[in-house]
Motif scaffolding. Sequence first.
Motif, PDB file in Angstrom:
ATOM      1  N   LEU A  72      44.866  36.973  38.494  1.00  0.00           N
ATOM      2  CA  LEU A  72      44.539  35.675  37.896  1.00  0.00           C
ATOM      3  C   LEU A  72      43.393  35.802  36.894  1.00  0.00           C
ATOM      4  N   GLN A  73      42.429  36.659  37.222  1.00  0.00           N
ATOM      5  CA  GLN A  73      41.266  36.827  36.352  1.00  0.00           C
ATOM      6  C   GLN A  73      41.653  37.445  35.017  1.00  0.00           C
ATOM      7  N   VAL A  74      42.572  38.381  35.050  1.00  0.00           N
ATOM      8  CA  VAL A  74      43.023  39.040  33.823  1.00  0.00           C
ATOM      9  C   VAL A  74      43.598  38.022  32.840  1.00  0.00           C
ATOM     10  N   GLN A  75      44.276  37.022  33.366  1.00  0.00           N
ATOM     11  CA  GLN A  75      44.893  36.009  32.525  1.00  0.00           C
ATOM     12  C   GLN A  75      43.868  35.155  31.780  1.00  0.00           C
ATOM     13  N   LYS A  76      42.628  35.157  32.263  1.00  0.00           N
ATOM     14  CA  LYS A  76      41.588  34.327  31.658  1.00  0.00           C
ATOM     15  C   LYS A  76      40.661  35.112  30.726  1.00  0.00           C
ATOM     16  N   LEU A  77      40.838  36.428  30.665  1.00  0.00           N
ATOM     17  CA  LEU A  77      39.959  37.260  29.842  1.00  0.00           C
ATOM     18  C   LEU A  77      40.351  37.221  28.373  1.00  0.00           C
ATOM     19  N   SER A  78      39.371  37.473  27.529  1.00  0.00           N
ATOM     20  CA  SER A  78      39.633  37.517  26.090  1.00  0.00           C
ATOM     21  C   SER A  78      40.329  38.818  25.725  1.00  0.00           C
ATOM     22  N   ARG A  79      40.898  38.861  24.534  1.00  0.00           N
ATOM     23  CA  ARG A  79      41.578  40.068  24.071  1.00  0.00           C
ATOM     24  C   ARG A  79      40.616  41.236  23.975  1.00  0.00           C
ATOM     25  N   GLU A  80      39.376  40.943  23.578  1.00  0.00           N
ATOM     26  CA  GLU A  80      38.369  42.002  23.459  1.00  0.00           C
ATOM     27  C   GLU A  80      38.031  42.595  24.828  1.00  0.00           C
ATOM     28  N   GLU A  81      37.890  41.725  25.835  1.00  0.00           N
ATOM     29  CA  GLU A  81      37.566  42.199  27.172  1.00  0.00           C
ATOM     30  C   GLU A  81      38.685  43.067  27.744  1.00  0.00           C
ATOM     31  N   LEU A  82      39.907  42.700  27.440  1.00  0.00           N
ATOM     32  CA  LEU A  82      41.043  43.426  27.984  1.00  0.00           C
ATOM     33  C   LEU A  82      41.192  44.827  27.397  1.00  0.00           C
ATOM     34  N   TRP A  87      38.981  47.291  32.225  1.00  0.00           N
ATOM     35  CA  TRP A  87      40.084  46.373  32.448  1.00  0.00           C
ATOM     36  C   TRP A  87      41.432  47.008  32.175  1.00  0.00           C
ATOM     37  N   GLN A  88      41.473  47.981  31.298  1.00  0.00           N
ATOM     38  CA  GLN A  88      42.726  48.701  31.076  1.00  0.00           C
ATOM     39  C   GLN A  88      43.154  49.433  32.346  1.00  0.00           C
ATOM     40  N   SER A  89      42.196  50.109  32.994  1.00  0.00           N
ATOM     41  CA  SER A  89      42.511  50.828  34.231  1.00  0.00           C
ATOM     42  C   SER A  89      42.856  49.853  35.357  1.00  0.00           C
ATOM     43  N   ASP A 105      51.907  53.646  54.509  1.00  0.00           N
ATOM     44  CA  ASP A 105      50.521  53.358  54.859  1.00  0.00           C
ATOM     45  C   ASP A 105      49.517  54.098  53.980  1.00  0.00           C
ATOM     46  N   SER A 106      49.760  55.370  53.714  1.00  0.00           N
ATOM     47  CA  SER A 106      48.803  56.151  52.933  1.00  0.00           C
ATOM     48  C   SER A 106      48.730  55.665  51.498  1.00  0.00           C
ATOM     49  N   ALA A 107      49.868  55.316  50.917  1.00  0.00           N
ATOM     50  CA  ALA A 107      49.884  54.829  49.531  1.00  0.00           C
ATOM     51  C   ALA A 107      49.230  53.454  49.435  1.00  0.00           C
ATOM     52  N   LEU A 108      49.505  52.593  50.407  1.00  0.00           N
ATOM     53  CA  LEU A 108      48.890  51.266  50.422  1.00  0.00           C
ATOM     54  C   LEU A 108      47.381  51.387  50.580  1.00  0.00           C
ATOM     55  N   ALA A 109      46.950  52.246  51.493  1.00  0.00           N
ATOM     56  CA  ALA A 109      45.517  52.443  51.715  1.00  0.00           C
ATOM     57  C   ALA A 109      44.832  52.928  50.450  1.00  0.00           C
ATOM     58  N   ALA A 110      45.481  53.789  49.689  1.00  0.00           N
ATOM     59  CA  ALA A 110      44.905  54.305  48.446  1.00  0.00           C
ATOM     60  C   ALA A 110      44.771  53.200  47.407  1.00  0.00           C
ATOM     61  N   LYS A 111      45.773  52.348  47.320  1.00  0.00           N
ATOM     62  CA  LYS A 111      45.727  51.224  46.378  1.00  0.00           C
ATOM     63  C   LYS A 111      44.550  50.304  46.710  1.00  0.00           C
ATOM     64  N   LEU A 112      44.396  49.996  47.983  1.00  0.00           N
ATOM     65  CA  LEU A 112      43.342  49.077  48.406  1.00  0.00           C
ATOM     66  C   LEU A 112      41.964  49.711  48.272  1.00  0.00           C
ATOM     67  N   LYS A 113      41.865  50.990  48.534  1.00  0.00           N
ATOM     68  CA  LYS A 113      40.588  51.700  48.420  1.00  0.00           C
ATOM     69  C   LYS A 113      40.096  51.684  46.972  1.00  0.00           C
ATOM     70  N   TRP A 114      41.009  51.788  46.033  1.00  0.00           N
ATOM     71  CA  TRP A 114      40.643  51.756  44.608  1.00  0.00           C
ATOM     72  C   TRP A 114      40.014  50.406  44.260  1.00  0.00           C
ATOM     73  N   ILE A 115      40.591  49.344  44.768  1.00  0.00           N
ATOM     74  CA  ILE A 115      40.047  48.002  44.519  1.00  0.00           C
ATOM     75  C   ILE A 115      38.632  47.895  45.072  1.00  0.00           C
ATOM     76  N   LYS A 116      38.444  48.372  46.291  1.00  0.00           N
ATOM     77  CA  LYS A 116      37.124  48.308  46.920  1.00  0.00           C
ATOM     78  C   LYS A 116      36.099  49.100  46.128  1.00  0.00           C
ATOM     79  N   LEU A 117      36.510  50.220  45.564  1.00  0.00           N
ATOM     80  CA  LEU A 117      35.604  51.089  44.818  1.00  0.00           C
ATOM     81  C   LEU A 117      35.254  50.524  43.448  1.00  0.00           C
TER      82      LEU A 117
END
Length: 204
Positions: A72-82, A87-89, A105-117
Amino acid sequence: SQPNVQNAPSHSGIYGKKFKLLIRATPGRVIYNADFTGYHALLLGYFAKCPSYMRLSRFGIHDFLAAHMLVLQVQKLSREELTTDHWQSTMDHIRDIDSWLSLDDSALAAKLKWIKLHHKELRELKAKRCVHGLGFGMGAKRLYEQNKEAFSGVREAEETKALMMRLFQEVFRFQDFIVHKAHQDRKIISPFGYVRRFYEAMTY
């Protein structure tokens, strides 16, 4: 214990931390601190019969909500911010978010860990407080009033609650059911036989 130090505040800024510094074990004894990871979320998912909520409670339900908040946040960002690397990553990472729950489980955990980091502030300040607050039946207004440093206003808290309701419909249906049952029966009996009385549960 007297006083009840088991529920000492942990997230009350400098006051919570200073209070904990006052706690000392008596001579010959040790204070041991333990915490069940995702305990409340896991039980809520269990009683709501929501397997995805239970699974995420083990791997990072706060990260999962934060990832959807980023969509949802990405949808509100300016073109410059994106165009920034950050934000690209992020956009690359959440591009397949609709399929995350189908991962092992391992792939899901990796996805979530990236967000936390990479989005720890969003995760800690908004997503985590939202999961805890709404999990205990808190409304959007109270969620905002108790976390004004996290949300810009009631509207943002309402948007976050709506997102949670969309992601975990079974959980909110269970909450509605249990409130109505408490109001009608004036009590809730736990699976272990404990009775908790409620009077006018729907009067607020």
